[in-house]
Design an enzyme around this catalytic site. Structure first.
Site, short mmCIF file in Angstrom:
data_model
loop_
_atom_site.label_atom_id
_atom_site.label_comp_id
_atom_site.label_asym_id
_atom_site.label_seq_id
_atom_site.Cartn_x
_atom_site.Cartn_y
_atom_site.Cartn_z
CD1 TRP A 146 44.12 27.68 22.35
CD2 TRP A 146 42.22 28.04 21.19
NE1 TRP A 146 43.53 26.46 22.08
CE2 TRP A 146 42.38 26.64 21.37
CE3 TRP A 146 41.10 28.49 20.50
CZ2 TRP A 146 41.46 25.71 20.91
CZ3 TRP A 146 40.18 27.56 20.01
CH2 TRP A 146 40.36 26.19 20.21
CG ASP A 202 43.65 22.71 31.80
OD1 ASP A 202 43.33 23.65 31.03
OD2 ASP A 202 42.84 21.81 32.11
CD GLU A 205 43.45 23.51 23.72
OE1 GLU A 205 42.45 23.12 23.12
OE2 GLU A 205 44.46 23.98 23.15
CD GLU A 206 37.80 23.06 29.63
OE1 GLU A 206 36.91 22.74 28.84
OE2 GLU A 206 37.94 22.51 30.75
CD GLU A 429 37.71 15.91 21.71
OE1 GLU A 429 36.54 16.35 21.82
OE2 GLU A 429 38.71 16.64 21.56
#
Ligand code: NOJ
Ligand code: NOJ
Length: 613
Positions: A146, A202, A205-206, A429
């Protein structure tokens, strides 16, 4: 902190309310917002364990979405949870007293969660585990690969808990705030003060770098923490870093807009919903518009808003033909490809919320200053605007006309959200950039929370100040300082009395010939090896795989002195059954302080066969 059975009744009452309100799309905007607000609040509550109707089996945690595949969001993220709980705490303070049990459960569960060792590290001695972005729905560690650590989580959780603590103080419960909740907050603020100047992932999550959203929230948490510590007569370790963080925050502005991720070179423009989400999360009704905290009414932020909206107007075909000055569908950033790279509900409503916030601040200040940075923003809405200060006046005054124009602009974003919200009010989403059809995770908790905060602002409900006026100014020259944190389990709130977990770095190397599309995991009897749960096994990487050596490898940390049973597992490319090694291996982790060890293994068992899916 535990619940009596009478409280369970309150939960089932909240959970059983029927919320279907048909035909939301056909309603006028006011009626849509009122109806959807009720649905959204209930939608969020439905995703909170253990009582939420959509998340059977979850512990006391806010689950990101009931969706268990494509994408699997059946986890608890520290960020989503804290933002959702901040919404719930504000709703509670605005008068929805039934929500208090959710807050109390959150406090209890987060105290425990803080102590859970995870792939970001352990809680003691250095707080590293607090940077972990997500956990299993029962609050145990998630071992998969992750984007970690994510350093916004502790700050957001502290902000939520400080807001509730302030309410407790005002309601004669300072002792509880000091003894039960402050210890949790203190750990999180320690983390912020110690690690703010280190890169992290960030909010999407990237990107590994420095994120505006994270830095802005970190600053807020320390400013608010400073005041709370004073009120409770306790010491805030780390709060002294606030001015330095504020100094760093200034460096995201490039003269036109906020570059949302810096200290990274990823080829993006930097225009990102990150910036408006940061501004609404740190909105302070009492702030001055030229506050260095980058408030919604800040002129630089208005310039940023315009550039950002232009980027989405040009990106999504559902925005084609919508002129400047009118609401569009808004996504994360225009280069996004995740799930097709679409507009998001929570960021479209954030754009509206942002504008309502700005309007509220101008009204509260009784004036509005247009400068060279913000002029184009205002020109889209009120063509005769010039660079000057507009003071409040009667209903026909230019000030009132500008306020009305910005309010209509805000409403036009809500109208976009309404247009793409299904008739039953459910919020996923994303919604498709070409067709507007909802997609990705269904019933996203954060989408619901974001709708409620939008509805609060539109209704004129504002959280009380977090102290922007009292915040220390940034120093003239920034420096990347750090204060070593103090970390201790918040036992009064229910955390286990853990002591320092000593871990040793273990590298697992296994030679395993694989076909393209196959993956290798290591699994074992300890929590850090997934406790034999295949969904929580530790993935190995094939970065070192060559034709000479079919190497799969992972570097991890295991508890010193433990003896682990483990084996490797193959995951096939088409959902064929997992293939386990045919033996159990044993590894005794050396004592505390030992040098890293590397285990060299070779696959024992059947090989895989590519499926044809
Ligand atoms: C999952 C993350 O949640 C999402 O934000 C990200 O875009 C994808 N992984 C791809 O990295
Ligand atoms: C992906 C988003 O990018 C991230 O911000 C969020 O925390 C997770 N999904 C869970 O909702």
């Amino acid at each position: 902190m535990h619940f009596s059975s009478s409280l369970v009744g309150v939960f089932s009452l909240l959970c059983s309310q029927a919320v279907a309100i048909p035909d939301l799309k056909a309603r006028d905007l006011n009626s849509f917002v009122t109806g959807e607000r009720t649905i959204a609040l209930q939608g969020a509550l439905n995703n909170i364990g253990p009582h939420g109707s959509q998340v059977a089996g979850a512990g006391n945690f806010v689950i990101a979405s009931p969706s268990t595949e494509n994408p699997n969001y059946f986890y608890t993220w520290t960020r989503d949870s804290a933002l959702t709980m901040k919404m719930i705490i504000d709703e509670f303070i605005f008068g929805n007293t039934k929500l208090q049990p959710y807050i109390e459960e959150y406090i209890h569960a987060q105290a425990i969660l803080q102590t859970v060792s995870n792939p970001s590290g352990t809680f003691l001695p250095n707080g590293l585990g607090l940077g972990e972005p997500k956990y299993q729905p029962d609050g145990t560690r998630f071992n998969g690969a992750w984007g970690r650590p994510q350093r916004d989580g502790p700050a957001l959780r502290a902000i939520a808990l400080i807001t509730y603590s302030n309410w407790l103080i005002e309601n004669g419960q300072s002792t509880k705030a000091r003894t039960v909740i402050w210890p949790i907050i203190s750990n999180d603020l320690s983390y912020v003060g110690q690690y703010w100047n280190q890169t992290g992932f960030d909010l999407w999550e990237e990107v590994l770098g420095s994120s505006f959203f994270t830095i802005q929230n970190q600053h807020r948490s320390l400013v608010q923490g400073t005041q709370l510590a004073k009120d409770l007569r306790v010491t805030c370790t780390g709060c002294d870093q606030a001015p330095e963080i504020l100094c760093f925050l200034q460096s995201f502005w490039n003269g036109k807009y906020i570059v949302s991720n810096i200290n990274v070179n990823n080829g993006r423009t930097g225009l990102d919903g990150n910036s408006i989400l940061g501004a609404i999360a740190t909105f302070d009704i009492d702030a001055y518009c030229d506050s260095p905290t980058f408030q919604p009414c800040n002129n630089k932020m208005l310039s940023n808003f315009r550039y950002l909206m232009d980027s989405f107007r040009e990106t999504y075909s559902i925005n084609a033909g919508i002129p400047e000055g009118q609401g569009v569908a808004v996504g994360r950033y225009s280069e996004d490809v995740y799930q097709g790279g679409n507009p998001w509900y929570l960021i479209t409503t954030a754009a509206a919320e942002y504008l309502y916030d700005a309007v509220a601040q101008w009204k509260a200040r009784h004036n509005l200053v247009v400068d060279a940075d913000s002029l184009p923003f205002f020109q889209d809405l009120y063509p005769s605007v010039t660079i000057r200060q507009y003071n409040s006046g009667n209903a026909n005054s230019p000030f009132s006309q500008i306020i009305n124009a910005v309010t209509s602009y805000a409403d036009s974003f809500v109208a976009i959200a309404q247009k793409y919200t299904p008739a039953n009010g459910s919020l996923a989403e994303q919604f498709n950039r070409d067709t507007g059809v909802p997609l990705s995770a269904r019933d996203l908790t954060w989408s619901y929370a974001a709708f409620v905060t939008l509805a609060q602002r539109r209704a004129g409900q504002y959280p009380t100040t977090w102290g922007t006026r009292q915040a220390a100014s940034p120093p003239a020259t920034c420096s990347g300082t750090s204060t070593t944190g103090v970390y201790a389990p918040a036992t009064a709130a229910g955390a286990p009395n853990v002591t320092s977990t000593c871990q040793v770095n273990i590298v697992f190397n296994v030679n395993a010939t694989t076909y393209f599309g196959e993956n290798i995991y290591v699994i074992g009897n300890t929590d850090d090896l997934g406790a034999w749960d295949i969904n929580n096994a530790v993935p190995l990487g094939a970065g070192g795989y060559t034709s000479q050596r079919p190497l799969w490898s992972v570097s991890t940390y295991l508890n010193a002195g433990e003896t682990a049973s483990y084996k490797y597992v193959r995951q096939e490319n088409c959902n064929q059954p997992y293939i386990y090694e045919t033996l159990n291996r044993t590894l005794t982790i050396p004592t505390c302080g030992s040098a890293p060890i590397t285990v060299e293994d070779a696959w024992v068992g059947a090989v895989g066969t590519a499926g044809s899916c």
